[in-house]
Design an enzyme around this catalytic site. Sequence first.
Site, PDB file in Angstrom:
ATOM      1  N   PRO A 361       0.801  -1.035   0.227  1.00 37.76           N
ATOM      2  CA  PRO A 361      -0.331  -0.097  -0.206  1.00 37.76           C
ATOM      3  C   PRO A 361       0.494   1.100  -0.173  1.00 37.76           C
ATOM      4  O   PRO A 361       1.452   1.492   0.713  1.00 37.76           O
ATOM      5  CB  PRO A 361      -0.849  -0.092   1.718  1.00 37.76           C
ATOM      6  N   ASP A 537       5.956   1.847   1.591  1.00 43.39           N
ATOM      7  CA  ASP A 537       5.370   1.043   1.913  1.00 43.39           C
ATOM      8  C   ASP A 537       4.643   1.031   2.843  1.00 43.39           C
ATOM      9  O   ASP A 537       5.399   1.111   4.563  1.00 43.39           O
ATOM     10  CB  ASP A 537       6.288  -0.396   1.868  1.00 43.39           C
ATOM     11  N   HIS A 538       2.697   1.743   3.269  1.00 39.76           N
ATOM     12  CA  HIS A 538       2.430   1.648   4.707  1.00 39.76           C
ATOM     13  C   HIS A 538       2.279   0.416   5.809  1.00 39.76           C
ATOM     14  O   HIS A 538       1.559   0.619   6.393  1.00 39.76           O
ATOM     15  CB  HIS A 538       1.268   2.532   4.422  1.00 39.76           C
ATOM     16  N   ARG A 539       2.986  -0.713   4.705  1.00 35.69           N
ATOM     17  CA  ARG A 539       2.352  -2.006   5.645  1.00 35.69           C
ATOM     18  C   ARG A 539       3.667  -1.819   6.809  1.00 35.69           C
ATOM     19  O   ARG A 539       3.694  -2.137   8.473  1.00 35.69           O
ATOM     20  CB  ARG A 539       2.954  -3.278   5.167  1.00 35.69           C
TER      21      ARG A 539
END
Length: 566
Positions: A361, A537-539
Amino acid sequence: MVREFKLPDVGEGVAEGELLEWHVQPGDTVEEDQVVAEVETDKAVVDVPSPVNGTVRELLAEPGEVVPVGTVIITFDVEGEPVTESDQDATADTETAAVSEESATETESEEAVAEESSGTESSVNGQGGRIFAAPSARRLARELGVDIAAVDGSGPGGRVTEADVRAAAEGGEAADAGSDGGGKQLKSAVSRIGDDEGDGASGDGQSGDSGGLKSAVSRIDDGDTGGSADASAGGAGAAAQSIEAAGRERTLAAPATRNLADELGVDIDDVPTDEMRDGEPYVDEAAVREYAEAQKQAQAADAEALANAERAGEAGPPTTTAESGAGPDAVEASEGDRREPYRGVRKTIGEAMERSKFTAPHVTHHDKVDATALVELREKLKPRAEERGVKLTYMPFVMKAVAAALAEHPVLNTQLDEENGEIVYKADHNVGVATATDAGLMVPVVKDVDGKGLLQLASETNELVSKARERSIAREEMQGGTFTITNFGAIGGEYATPIINYPETAILGLGAIEERPMAVDGEVVARDVLTLSLSIDHRVVDGADAARFVNTLKEYLEDPTLLLLE
């Protein structure tokens, strides 16, 4: 003796390559390690060297052809080589050809000598004449079991083409089917059921008044007589059968046959066959083409039957793109449109981008930095760097600043190990530099940025970027990156949303450095401003982490003398 040379594995994970260009021709003398061809893989363009000292005997692939690794692409005549099984076969073929030549007329012999002196590729047929054939036609003949010397060429000067070989193969199959010999044979029947063929002609109960085109692929053995035989004899009222996929779990086939099946959208395990090799079903190109054509005809029959039903007022389900014979994502081309293959490096880039975008994401943090001091420092150091033969750009300064910021915010120097459910914090600061090339975007990686000076970084970066654009970069020089920088500002642009170089977790985009109005000590003045676009990468990385990283990066870029402490 004859030495066969197979396309080598030019890189880990590379299964095939596109032959771009031959640097030799039959009859040329070559030395070991001399470049004989250029091949493009899904990673880069590589030179293919000769493995021996010898003479080029035959080229078995043509420019533009995609060749699987392990496929013989060229043969050499080499003195002093031990006789192999393939050498003995080649020698036997040569001796047979020599006998045929001796039986030819004197005129034909003179023509043969003239052809040999001109270097034209040819072979001797059973009647004592000579025929011409392209390497691809010869290879296809071997795969289909066709004696190329018995094929009548339709090309210029009687040259045998691939179409001639396929026609000969189909003609041989038809002759075998019409004989009384034993064994099973794969047959295909396409027949039109018209109004005059009567009711009940089709085994599935379809009436004869709808006039549809039906296709059948069926097995015929010694006991098969009746409807199928009548259909092959051309009698009216022949029964049309539906296509049935074989549905095997394992099928033997040549690499070229598998490539053809992929191109035609055919599952090779579904292609009917009665040929066995080593106890396993074997499928050749002719069977794949026959099955694909049968599928195409069946789809056309369905579309025609539906159209007839709609004209008769019997509305049916809407026709999809797949039912009309094209894939659901097929693009229709209009007059004047141009198509080019989507493969090689371009396809690899596309697949990597797709994987990254649909796996991680993405969130992009935008900011700008007053780069006036950076511009002044670079202008001051640029002449000194040129004296040492190094072109000094802004990239080495940004790379050093990125390495310093990563040391303070290591969460951006990570990779997500999804299989083991762990975040891997990378110890090295290996920075990739996205580079635009004729084939698409490549990312050469500069290793250990935090431990190198500006001039060394500049020299290494310039060299890697040049090699990427020349398509001579090695695969290992594009591996091992932990963070990537893309400079879209060099082309023109302010902000962007860069796609992460997966499995990394961040990528920094640089805009153009331009004079912009900024407030300094209460006054609006012109300053050199650099825009930044950081995708994460928002994870793994939170928005606050991204903001803190960019703030630290700005400190180093606004006052680049701080880099002297790193």
